[in-house]
Design a protein around this motif. Sequence first.
Motif, PDB file in Angstrom:
ATOM      1  N   LYS A 106     106.451  88.871  85.210  1.00 45.31           N
ATOM      2  CA  LYS A 106     105.939  87.555  84.838  1.00 45.31           C
ATOM      3  C   LYS A 106     107.009  86.782  84.054  1.00 45.31           C
ATOM      4  O   LYS A 106     107.672  87.396  83.232  1.00 45.31           O
ATOM      5  CB  LYS A 106     104.681  87.698  83.984  1.00 45.31           C
ATOM      6  CG  LYS A 106     103.516  88.402  84.664  1.00 45.31           C
ATOM      7  CD  LYS A 106     102.334  88.575  83.715  1.00 45.31           C
ATOM      8  CE  LYS A 106     102.684  89.456  82.513  1.00 45.31           C
ATOM      9  NZ  LYS A 106     101.539  89.685  81.599  1.00 45.31           N
ATOM     10  N   PRO A 107     107.213  85.491  84.299  1.00 47.04           N
ATOM     11  CA  PRO A 107     106.323  84.549  84.986  1.00 47.04           C
ATOM     12  C   PRO A 107     106.424  84.511  86.517  1.00 47.04           C
ATOM     13  O   PRO A 107     105.862  83.622  87.136  1.00 47.04           O
ATOM     14  CB  PRO A 107     106.746  83.200  84.397  1.00 47.04           C
ATOM     15  CG  PRO A 107     108.196  83.376  84.107  1.00 47.04           C
ATOM     16  CD  PRO A 107     108.325  84.805  83.621  1.00 47.04           C
ATOM     17  N   ALA A 115     102.639  82.470  85.935  1.00 50.50           N
ATOM     18  CA  ALA A 115     102.561  83.440  87.039  1.00 50.50           C
ATOM     19  C   ALA A 115     101.288  83.232  87.851  1.00 50.50           C
ATOM     20  O   ALA A 115     101.309  83.291  89.088  1.00 50.50           O
ATOM     21  CB  ALA A 115     102.612  84.861  86.486  1.00 50.50           C
ATOM     22  N   ASN A 146     103.795  82.928  80.164  1.00 54.52           N
ATOM     23  CA  ASN A 146     104.191  83.783  81.283  1.00 54.52           C
ATOM     24  C   ASN A 146     102.995  84.113  82.173  1.00 54.52           C
ATOM     25  O   ASN A 146     103.105  84.150  83.401  1.00 54.52           O
ATOM     26  CB  ASN A 146     104.815  85.078  80.778  1.00 54.52           C
ATOM     27  CG  ASN A 146     106.165  84.860  80.138  1.00 54.52           C
ATOM     28  OD1 ASN A 146     106.892  83.956  80.511  1.00 54.52           O
ATOM     29  ND2 ASN A 146     106.504  85.676  79.154  1.00 54.52           N
TER      30      ASN A 146
END
Length: 210
Positions: free
Chosen positions: A138-139, A170, A166
């Motif tokens: 993530k992201p 994502a 993040n």
Amino acid sequence: MELLIFDLDGTLIDSVPDLTEAINKTFNELGIDNVTEDEVRNYLGNGARTLIERALKNKNDQNLLQEALKIFKNHYKNSVCVKTSLYPGVKETLEKLPNKKAIVTNKPYEFVGEILKTLGIDGHFEMCIGGESLPEKKPSPLPLLYVCEKMGFEPENSVMIGDSKNDIIAAKKAGIKSIAVNYGYNYGEDVKIFEPDIIIDEFTKLAEVV
């Protein structure tokens, strides 16, 4: 939503005390000034390497970074869940939710299992992805899409629950709804800036919105 994907640090658990202690033990060995828990809260979110890099205050020394990261991981694995705690209502709420559940965290996978087991919530999750489990974390949407595929759920039938940008970024990239908790870390920024679908101020409220 049928599949609930959870972040770990700052969402389910407050791990800052143990992380700070491991960092400071590392820095004591290296002759570097200690960091505070407040500083560490703002350093979290992008995995262990970035955590140590930020704690080193951008000394821009790759050899030092590699040495510090190795020492840190050794200290942390020996005290990964001593002062770490669940946020209020986490265990009870997880028990109430009938949905399938997974964890996608940027924390190294090697530390996740012991934490979940020690805190008594390991049985709630059918899948856990760590920051080093896949080529991207993530992201990037990759970990979320990977979990959806492996667990047999469409992204539109899934939701990401996390405390930081993040998690929200994502989720947006993956076409997944996002629920942000506003009590976590997120580098000191207000999560509403990143426009999650829902914001909750207590974990217990998750049962009301999914």
